[in-house]
Design a protein around this motif. Structure first.
Motif, PDB file in Angstrom:
ATOM      1  N   LYS A  53       0.828  -1.205   0.000  1.00  0.00           N
ATOM      2  CA  LYS A  53       0.000   0.000   0.000  1.00  0.00           C
ATOM      3  C   LYS A  53       0.865   1.259   0.000  1.00  0.00           C
ATOM      4  O   LYS A  53       0.639   2.185  -0.795  1.00  0.00           O
ATOM      5  N   ASN A  54       1.868   1.303   0.873  1.00  0.00           N
ATOM      6  CA  ASN A  54       2.722   2.486   0.979  1.00  0.00           C
ATOM      7  C   ASN A  54       3.528   2.728  -0.296  1.00  0.00           C
ATOM      8  O   ASN A  54       3.672   3.866  -0.743  1.00  0.00           O
ATOM      9  N   SER A  55       4.056   1.662  -0.875  1.00  0.00           N
ATOM     10  CA  SER A  55       4.875   1.827  -2.077  1.00  0.00           C
ATOM     11  C   SER A  55       4.039   2.162  -3.302  1.00  0.00           C
ATOM     12  O   SER A  55       4.542   2.762  -4.270  1.00  0.00           O
ATOM     13  N   SER A  56       2.750   1.806  -3.276  1.00  0.00           N
ATOM     14  CA  SER A  56       1.885   2.072  -4.437  1.00  0.00           C
ATOM     15  C   SER A  56       1.455   3.535  -4.534  1.00  0.00           C
ATOM     16  O   SER A  56       1.165   4.018  -5.636  1.00  0.00           O
ATOM     17  N   ILE A  57       1.407   4.219  -3.408  1.00  0.00           N
ATOM     18  CA  ILE A  57       0.898   5.598  -3.404  1.00  0.00           C
ATOM     19  C   ILE A  57       1.625   6.486  -4.407  1.00  0.00           C
ATOM     20  O   ILE A  57       0.988   7.094  -5.280  1.00  0.00           O
ATOM     21  N   PRO A  58       2.957   6.600  -4.359  1.00  0.00           N
ATOM     22  CA  PRO A  58       3.628   7.478  -5.327  1.00  0.00           C
ATOM     23  C   PRO A  58       3.641   6.902  -6.742  1.00  0.00           C
ATOM     24  O   PRO A  58       3.593   7.646  -7.724  1.00  0.00           O
ATOM     25  N   LEU A  59       3.704   5.582  -6.849  1.00  0.00           N
ATOM     26  CA  LEU A  59       3.786   4.970  -8.173  1.00  0.00           C
ATOM     27  C   LEU A  59       2.481   5.085  -8.948  1.00  0.00           C
ATOM     28  O   LEU A  59       2.475   4.998 -10.175  1.00  0.00           O
ATOM     29  N   ASP A  60       1.379   5.295  -8.241  1.00  0.00           N
ATOM     30  CA  ASP A  60       0.082   5.448  -8.904  1.00  0.00           C
ATOM     31  C   ASP A  60      -0.226   6.900  -9.268  1.00  0.00           C
ATOM     32  O   ASP A  60      -1.227   7.176  -9.933  1.00  0.00           O
ATOM     33  N   LEU A  61       0.629   7.827  -8.820  1.00  0.00           N
ATOM     34  CA  LEU A  61       0.443   9.224  -9.194  1.00  0.00           C
ATOM     35  C   LEU A  61       0.822   9.424 -10.659  1.00  0.00           C
ATOM     36  O   LEU A  61       1.822   8.890 -11.128  1.00  0.00           O
ATOM     37  N   LYS A  62       0.030  10.199 -11.366  1.00  0.00           N
ATOM     38  CA  LYS A  62       0.286  10.437 -12.781  1.00  0.00           C
ATOM     39  C   LYS A  62       1.416  11.444 -12.959  1.00  0.00           C
ATOM     40  O   LYS A  62       1.456  12.480 -12.297  1.00  0.00           O
ATOM     41  N   SER A  63       2.329  11.093 -13.861  1.00  0.00           N
ATOM     42  CA  SER A  63       3.424  11.997 -14.201  1.00  0.00           C
ATOM     43  C   SER A  63       4.011  11.532 -15.524  1.00  0.00           C
ATOM     44  O   SER A  63       4.155  10.324 -15.753  1.00  0.00           O
ATOM     45  N   PRO A  64       4.366  12.482 -16.416  1.00  0.00           N
ATOM     46  CA  PRO A  64       4.894  12.085 -17.721  1.00  0.00           C
ATOM     47  C   PRO A  64       6.300  11.513 -17.649  1.00  0.00           C
ATOM     48  O   PRO A  64       6.745  10.837 -18.563  1.00  0.00           O
ATOM     49  N   ILE A  65       7.023  11.807 -16.581  1.00  0.00           N
ATOM     50  CA  ILE A  65       8.381  11.287 -16.419  1.00  0.00           C
ATOM     51  C   ILE A  65       8.586  10.818 -14.981  1.00  0.00           C
ATOM     52  O   ILE A  65       7.864  11.217 -14.083  1.00  0.00           O
ATOM     53  N   GLY A  66       9.567   9.956 -14.810  1.00  0.00           N
ATOM     54  CA  GLY A  66       9.954   9.552 -13.467  1.00  0.00           C
ATOM     55  C   GLY A  66       9.482   8.183 -13.028  1.00  0.00           C
ATOM     56  O   GLY A  66      10.011   7.636 -12.059  1.00  0.00           O
ATOM     57  N   GLN A  67       8.495   7.593 -13.734  1.00  0.00           N
ATOM     58  CA  GLN A  67       7.928   6.319 -13.269  1.00  0.00           C
ATOM     59  C   GLN A  67       8.968   5.196 -13.295  1.00  0.00           C
ATOM     60  O   GLN A  67       9.115   4.456 -12.320  1.00  0.00           O
ATOM     61  N   GLU A  68       9.692   5.066 -14.394  1.00  0.00           N
ATOM     62  CA  GLU A  68      10.650   3.961 -14.510  1.00  0.00           C
ATOM     63  C   GLU A  68      11.739   4.062 -13.449  1.00  0.00           C
ATOM     64  O   GLU A  68      12.136   3.052 -12.854  1.00  0.00           O
TER      65      GLU A  68
END
Length: 213
Positions: A53-68
Motif C-alpha cells: 500500500k505504501n509503495s503504491s501511493i507514489p507509483l500510482d500518481l500520474k506523471s509524464p516522467i519519473g515512473q521507470e
C-alpha cells in the motif's frame, strides 16, 4: 503585428509555459516527494500489505516522467526485503507487486534505462528462485536477462546474470557461449574462466557418478 493576433499569441505561449511547468516539473516533483515519504513509511510497515500500500501511493500518481526510475528504486527495496526473508508467500507477493509496475514499462518501451530495468527485475526473480527453489522464478529471470541482452548484447550485468543462471541449470552449451562472450570482451577475467573450469569439472563428476551407478 496585429494587436489581436499578438494577444492570442501571448495567451498561447502562456498556456504552453504553464503546461510544460505543470507536466514537466510540478507532477514529477510531487511524485518524487511522495515516493520519498513512502520510503520512510516502509520502515514502519507492519505487514506485506502495508508495504504494498505504501509503495503504491507514489507509483500510482500520474506523471509524464519519473515512473521507470521510481520503479527501479522499488526493485532495489524489494531485492533487499527478499534477501532478508525466507517466507515463500511474502516473496511471491513482493515479486508480483514489483512486476505489476514493471509490466507497463516493458510494453513497447525503448528507453535508455530499459536494459537496466530488465536486469534488476531479473535479479529479483533469480534471488526468489534461490530462496524458494520454485522454477517459475528461474524461468522469469532467464526471460528478463535474455531480453536485456537483446537490447545490449555487451551489457556486463546481464551477461554475468545469465552466466549464473546457466550454471545453476547445468546448461553446458549456453554457459560456454556466455563465457566466450564475456572473455571476448574482458580477456583478463580469470574469475569467470576459473568458475567455468569448476562448473565443467562438477558436470563431469556428475556424469561419471551417473555412469558408475
Amino acid at each position: 503585428m496585429n494587436p489581436t493576433l499578438l494577444k492570442i499569441t501571448s495567451l498561447c505561449v502562456t498556456i504552453l509555459i504553464v503546461f510544460v511547468a505543470y507536466y514537466g516539473s510540478y507532477l514529477p516533483f510531487q511524485k518524487s516527494r511522495a515516493f520519498i515519504k513512502s520510503m520512510r513509511d516502509l520502515g514502519t510497515s507492519a505487514s506485506i500489505q502495508d508495504f504494498k500500500k505504501n509503495s503504491s501511493i507514489p507509483l500510482d500518481l500520474k506523471s509524464p516522467i519519473g515512473q521507470e526510475e521510481l520503479v527501479q528504486q522499488l526493485a532495489s527495496v524489494t531485492l533487499n526485503v527478499v534477501q532478508n526473508t525466507d517466507n515463500p508467500q511474502i516473496i511471491k507477493e513482493l515479486v508480483n507487486h514489483l512486476e505489476s509496475y514493471y509490466a507497463p514499462i516493458f510494453e513497447g518501451n525503448r528507453s535508455i534505462g530499459l536494459g537496466q530495468s530488465l536486469y534488476v527485475v531479473g535479479s529479483v526473480n533469480e534471488l526468489a528462485f534461490l530462496k524458494t527453489q520454485e522454477r517459475p522464478y528461474f524461468e522469469s529471470a532467464k526471460k528478463y536477462f535474455a531480453k536485456a541482452l537483446e537490447l545490449g548484447p555487451r551489457r556486463p550485468q546481464s551477461l554475468y546474470g545469465s552466466f549464473d543462471l546457466y550454471r545453476l541449470e547445468g546448461n553446458v552449451e549456453e554457459t560456454k557461449k556466455i563465457v566466450d562472450q564475456i572473455l571476448t570482451q574482458w580477456p583478463g577475467d580469470e574469475k569467470t574462466r576459473n568458475l567455468l573450469k569448476e562448473f565443467l569439472e562438477q558436470i563431469n563428476l556428475k556424469l561419471k557418478s551417473g555412469g558408475n551407478g
